[in-house]
Scaffold this motif. Structure first.
Motif, PDB file in Angstrom:
ATOM      1  N   GLY A   5       0.853  -1.282   0.148  1.00  0.00           N
ATOM      2  CA  GLY A   5      -0.145   0.014   0.240  1.00  0.00           C
ATOM      3  C   GLY A   5       0.862   0.990  -0.026  1.00  0.00           C
ATOM      4  O   GLY A   5       0.411   2.234  -0.840  1.00  0.00           O
ATOM      5  N   GLU A  43      -7.850   1.140   4.699  1.00  0.00           N
ATOM      6  CA  GLU A  43      -7.271   0.180   4.238  1.00  0.00           C
ATOM      7  C   GLU A  43      -7.904  -1.210   4.810  1.00  0.00           C
ATOM      8  O   GLU A  43      -8.130  -2.309   3.834  1.00  0.00           O
ATOM      9  CB  GLU A  43      -5.885   0.271   4.682  1.00  0.00           C
ATOM     10  N   LEU A 108      -5.012   0.286  -3.271  1.00  0.00           N
ATOM     11  CA  LEU A 108      -4.625  -0.716  -2.860  1.00  0.00           C
ATOM     12  C   LEU A 108      -4.174  -1.760  -3.663  1.00  0.00           C
ATOM     13  O   LEU A 108      -4.804  -1.836  -4.948  1.00  0.00           O
ATOM     14  CB  LEU A 108      -5.708  -1.412  -1.753  1.00  0.00           C
TER      15      LEU A 108
END
Length: 111
Positions: A5, A43, A108
């Protein structure tokens, strides 16, 4: 943030570092740049998006009046980008440079 990431965010920032800023921004050399951290909640939930920040660089090179002017999804990445951009600095100049903008993409890898 996981390593992947971080790498994706850094690559996105590098690719658009100067393209999102108005012409006047090219007159101001960045001396310190910090990438925002991917918000853990976003995330964890797999949320991707972007945020555009508008700000002023004062004559000393510090950031002032940073505001998120566009984001998708709204409110998810605001705190991260504002925290990061407040740590940026530019070379000193004779006067402040207003209306500078920076877009931060949050993507991502994998999935």
């Amino acid at each position: 943030m996981n390593k992947t990431g971080t790498m994706i965010l850094a690559a996105a920032m590098s690719a658009m570092a100067f393209s999102a800023a108005p012409a006047l921004a090219q007159d101001r050399e960045r001396t310190e740049v910090e990438a925002p951290e991917y918000p853990r909640g976003a995330e964890r939930r797999g949320i991707e998006g972007y945020a555009v920040v508008e700000y002023t660089v004062n004559a000393e090179g510090s950031i002032e009046n940073a505001t998120v002017v566009e984001a998708d999804p709204e409110g998810v990445f605001d705190r991260a980008v504002l925290r990061a951009i407040e740590g940026w600095s530019y070379a000193p100049a004779a006067a402040a440079t207003e209306g500078m903008q920076q877009r931060f993409d949050f993507n991502l890898a994998g999935g």
